[in-house]
Design a protein around this motif. Structure first.
Motif, PDB file in Angstrom:
ATOM      1  N   LEU A  45      25.017  47.369  52.859  1.00  0.00           N
ATOM      2  CA  LEU A  45      25.606  46.892  51.603  1.00  0.00           C
ATOM      3  C   LEU A  45      26.545  47.955  51.046  1.00  0.00           C
ATOM      4  CD1 LEU A  45      22.328  45.615  49.862  1.00  0.00           C
ATOM      5  CD2 LEU A  45      24.065  44.194  50.952  1.00  0.00           C
ATOM      6  N   SER A  46      27.415  47.522  50.120  1.00  0.00           N
ATOM      7  CA  SER A  46      28.283  48.487  49.457  1.00  0.00           C
ATOM      8  C   SER A  46      27.494  49.202  48.364  1.00  0.00           C
ATOM      9  CB  SER A  46      29.478  47.761  48.840  1.00  0.00           C
ATOM     10  OG  SER A  46      29.002  46.890  47.830  1.00  0.00           O
ATOM     11  N   GLY A  47      28.068  50.295  47.866  1.00  0.00           N
ATOM     12  CA  GLY A  47      27.415  51.056  46.801  1.00  0.00           C
ATOM     13  C   GLY A  47      27.210  50.215  45.554  1.00  0.00           C
ATOM     14  N   SER A  48      28.212  49.382  45.220  1.00  0.00           N
ATOM     15  CA  SER A  48      28.095  48.555  44.015  1.00  0.00           C
ATOM     16  C   SER A  48      27.035  47.459  44.188  1.00  0.00           C
ATOM     17  CB  SER A  48      29.443  47.929  43.660  1.00  0.00           C
ATOM     18  OG  SER A  48      29.949  47.253  44.780  1.00  0.00           O
ATOM     19  N   ALA A  49      26.924  46.954  45.400  1.00  0.00           N
ATOM     20  CA  ALA A  49      25.869  45.953  45.664  1.00  0.00           C
ATOM     21  C   ALA A  49      24.491  46.582  45.510  1.00  0.00           C
ATOM     22  CB  ALA A  49      26.031  45.381  47.068  1.00  0.00           C
ATOM     23  N   VAL A  50      24.360  47.820  45.951  1.00  0.00           N
ATOM     24  CA  VAL A  50      23.080  48.533  45.813  1.00  0.00           C
ATOM     25  C   VAL A  50      22.785  48.776  44.338  1.00  0.00           C
ATOM     26  CG1 VAL A  50      21.917  50.733  46.258  1.00  0.00           C
ATOM     27  CG2 VAL A  50      23.198  49.611  48.078  1.00  0.00           C
ATOM     28  N   ASP A  51      23.830  49.096  43.585  1.00  0.00           N
ATOM     29  CA  ASP A  51      23.670  49.313  42.144  1.00  0.00           C
ATOM     30  C   ASP A  51      23.123  48.057  41.474  1.00  0.00           C
ATOM     31  OD1 ASP A  51      25.885  49.721  39.317  1.00  0.00           O
ATOM     32  OD2 ASP A  51      23.869  50.502  39.643  1.00  0.00           O
ATOM     33  N   GLY A  52      23.713  46.907  41.828  1.00  0.00           N
ATOM     34  CA  GLY A  52      23.251  45.632  41.284  1.00  0.00           C
ATOM     35  C   GLY A  52      21.817  45.338  41.673  1.00  0.00           C
ATOM     36  N   LEU A  53      21.506  45.653  42.920  1.00  0.00           N
ATOM     37  CA  LEU A  53      20.147  45.423  43.437  1.00  0.00           C
ATOM     38  C   LEU A  53      19.130  46.253  42.665  1.00  0.00           C
ATOM     39  CD1 LEU A  53      19.198  43.722  45.853  1.00  0.00           C
ATOM     40  CD2 LEU A  53      19.433  45.723  47.290  1.00  0.00           C
ATOM     41  N   LEU A  54      19.477  47.501  42.422  1.00  0.00           N
ATOM     42  CA  LEU A  54      18.554  48.403  41.726  1.00  0.00           C
ATOM     43  C   LEU A  54      18.409  48.027  40.255  1.00  0.00           C
ATOM     44  CD1 LEU A  54      19.418  51.801  43.419  1.00  0.00           C
ATOM     45  CD2 LEU A  54      17.238  50.613  43.479  1.00  0.00           C
ATOM     46  N   GLN A  55      19.506  47.542  39.662  1.00  0.00           N
ATOM     47  CA  GLN A  55      19.417  47.084  38.259  1.00  0.00           C
ATOM     48  C   GLN A  55      18.424  45.921  38.162  1.00  0.00           C
ATOM     49  OE1 GLN A  55      20.732  48.506  35.613  1.00  0.00           O
ATOM     50  NE2 GLN A  55      21.841  49.998  36.834  1.00  0.00           N
ATOM     51  N   ARG A  56      18.550  44.997  39.094  1.00  0.00           N
ATOM     52  CA  ARG A  56      17.645  43.831  39.098  1.00  0.00           C
ATOM     53  C   ARG A  56      16.204  44.274  39.375  1.00  0.00           C
ATOM     54  NH1 ARG A  56      21.962  41.693  41.858  1.00  0.00           N
ATOM     55  NH2 ARG A  56      20.983  41.682  43.904  1.00  0.00           N
ATOM     56  N   ALA A  57      16.063  45.239  40.266  1.00  0.00           N
ATOM     57  CA  ALA A  57      14.718  45.751  40.591  1.00  0.00           C
ATOM     58  C   ALA A  57      14.076  46.361  39.346  1.00  0.00           C
ATOM     59  CB  ALA A  57      14.797  46.789  41.708  1.00  0.00           C
ATOM     60  N   LYS A  58      14.852  47.157  38.608  1.00  0.00           N
ATOM     61  CA  LYS A  58      14.301  47.817  37.408  1.00  0.00           C
ATOM     62  C   LYS A  58      13.921  46.782  36.363  1.00  0.00           C
ATOM     63  CE  LYS A  58      16.725  52.140  38.002  1.00  0.00           C
ATOM     64  NZ  LYS A  58      17.992  52.816  37.830  1.00  0.00           N
ATOM     65  N   LYS A  59      14.761  45.773  36.211  1.00  0.00           N
ATOM     66  CA  LYS A  59      14.486  44.721  35.220  1.00  0.00           C
ATOM     67  C   LYS A  59      13.203  43.980  35.597  1.00  0.00           C
ATOM     68  CE  LYS A  59      17.108  41.514  32.394  1.00  0.00           C
ATOM     69  NZ  LYS A  59      16.386  40.283  32.375  1.00  0.00           N
ATOM     70  N   ASN A  60      13.086  43.627  36.873  1.00  0.00           N
ATOM     71  CA  ASN A  60      11.887  42.918  37.338  1.00  0.00           C
ATOM     72  C   ASN A  60      10.638  43.768  37.188  1.00  0.00           C
ATOM     73  OD1 ASN A  60      13.200  40.548  38.019  1.00  0.00           O
ATOM     74  ND2 ASN A  60      13.632  41.214  40.107  1.00  0.00           N
ATOM     75  N   LEU A  61      10.785  45.061  37.444  1.00  0.00           N
ATOM     76  CA  LEU A  61       9.636  45.956  37.296  1.00  0.00           C
ATOM     77  C   LEU A  61       9.189  46.002  35.836  1.00  0.00           C
ATOM     78  CD1 LEU A  61      10.581  48.966  39.616  1.00  0.00           C
ATOM     79  CD2 LEU A  61       8.638  47.435  39.878  1.00  0.00           C
ATOM     80  N   GLN A  62      10.165  46.072  34.939  1.00  0.00           N
ATOM     81  CA  GLN A  62       9.818  46.105  33.515  1.00  0.00           C
ATOM     82  C   GLN A  62       9.121  44.816  33.097  1.00  0.00           C
ATOM     83  OE1 GLN A  62      13.607  47.067  31.736  1.00  0.00           O
ATOM     84  NE2 GLN A  62      13.214  49.261  31.845  1.00  0.00           N
TER      85      GLN A  62
END
Lengths: 118, 191
Positions: free
Chosen positions: B162-179
């Protein structure tokens, strides 16, 4: 008021959990990892070698070899002497003749094309 | 001995080169596996399988990507295959019964504690890992590679394709889901 306090407590706990991985150290592989890995690879190699050894030792048993030879001889003998798919001669001739007649009626030659009038 | 020399020796099935490769990368593979599967014995087993695959398929490594990237990809693939297999076994067990033949529960619910977490954070980290276990596979892997292995976004992207920006989006969603997972957890226990 109580709801606000509860929400603040939740946020605090969530932030605490979210930052609990800060400064996390990499977990180390178990002791003797390479030794155990090598032992597993040797076991796997032995298992696959044993499989083929078992097959080849079974195939070279005298009883299996004799049975295979007898089977081949039986199949050859049955084809040569019993002729299970041989045709009856008279019946073959009649059916061949019938086929030939039908074929001659159905087929057309260049001569037929020239003589047949529309 | 540098990476290229080790890889070319390994292609000739050199035992010493294999040993050096294992010793150099065993912690990386084990730590990644542990973060994804959250079980010590499974992580050890999977780590061994990773290096066995490395040994068997080293000829397919062309050197286009870094060796560590290739190693991470194999590790992630093995771990995700293991998780999928575990999930399908659980589903089957649930359909049959929640109890085994001798009336024991088959449901596994132990809290996972990562050995690298600081002592004062262990309890909170256990809740975080429980929430992490509920994430979709790609988000879980991205989180583990970034937070537990310490890879940069572009490095995570190389592993996942994946691109860096795609990873950024993935991690944002991961953090939101974790919260959200943690909020559900705390709300449930508060009630």
């Amino acid at each position: 008021m109580q709801t606000v306090i509860m929400k603040n407590n939740f946020d605090k706990e969530i932030n605490k959990a979210s930052s609990s991985l800060d400064g996390i150290q990499r977990a180390e592989a178990p002791s003797w990892f390479f030794t155990k890995l090598e032992a597993r690879m040797l076991r796997q190699a032995d298992n696959s070698k044993n499989y083929w050894e078992n097959i080849s030792s079974w195939l070279t048993r005298p009883a299996v070899v004799m049975a295979a030879i007898c089977l081949i001889i039986f199949i050859n003998a049955s084809v040569l002497f019993f002729k299970p798919f041989a045709k009856n001669d008279t019946l073959a001739t009649v059916s061949e003749q019938t086929s030939s007649d039908e074929y001659s009626q159905l087929s057309t030659t260049l001569f037929d094309y020239e003589t047949i009038k529309p | 001995m540098d990476e290229h020399e080790l890889v070319s020796l390994l292609k000739q099935k050199d035992r010493q080169a294999f040993k050096l490769i294992v010793e150099r990368w065993q912690d990386m593979v084990f730590n990644t596996s542990l973060g994804i599967v959250q079980n010590y014995e499974d992580a050890e087993d999977l780590s061994q399988e990773v290096f066995i695959q490395v040994f068997e398929s080293i000829s397919s490594f062309k050197g286009v990507a870094k060796f560590s990237t290739w190693l991470y990809r194999i590790t992630v693939r093995k771990c995700l295959d293991h998780l999928r297999s575990k999930r399908s076994k659980k589903r089957f067990a649930f359909l049959k019964s929640l109890y085994g033949d001798d009336n024991k529960t088959i449901v596994d619910s132990q809290d996972f504690v990562h050995p690298g977490v600081k002592i004062e954070n262990k309890e909170s980290a256990a809740r975080l890992f429980k929430a992490l276990d509920q994430l979709p596979d790609t988000q879980k892997v991205a989180f583990v590679l970034n937070k537990i292995e310490g890879l940069r976004y572009d490095e995570v992207g190389e592993v996942l394709g994946l691109s860096g920006s795609a990873v950024d989006g993935l991690l944002q969603r991961a953090k939101k889901n974790l919260q959200n997972q943690l909020l559900n957890y705390y709300s449930f226990y508060k009630d």
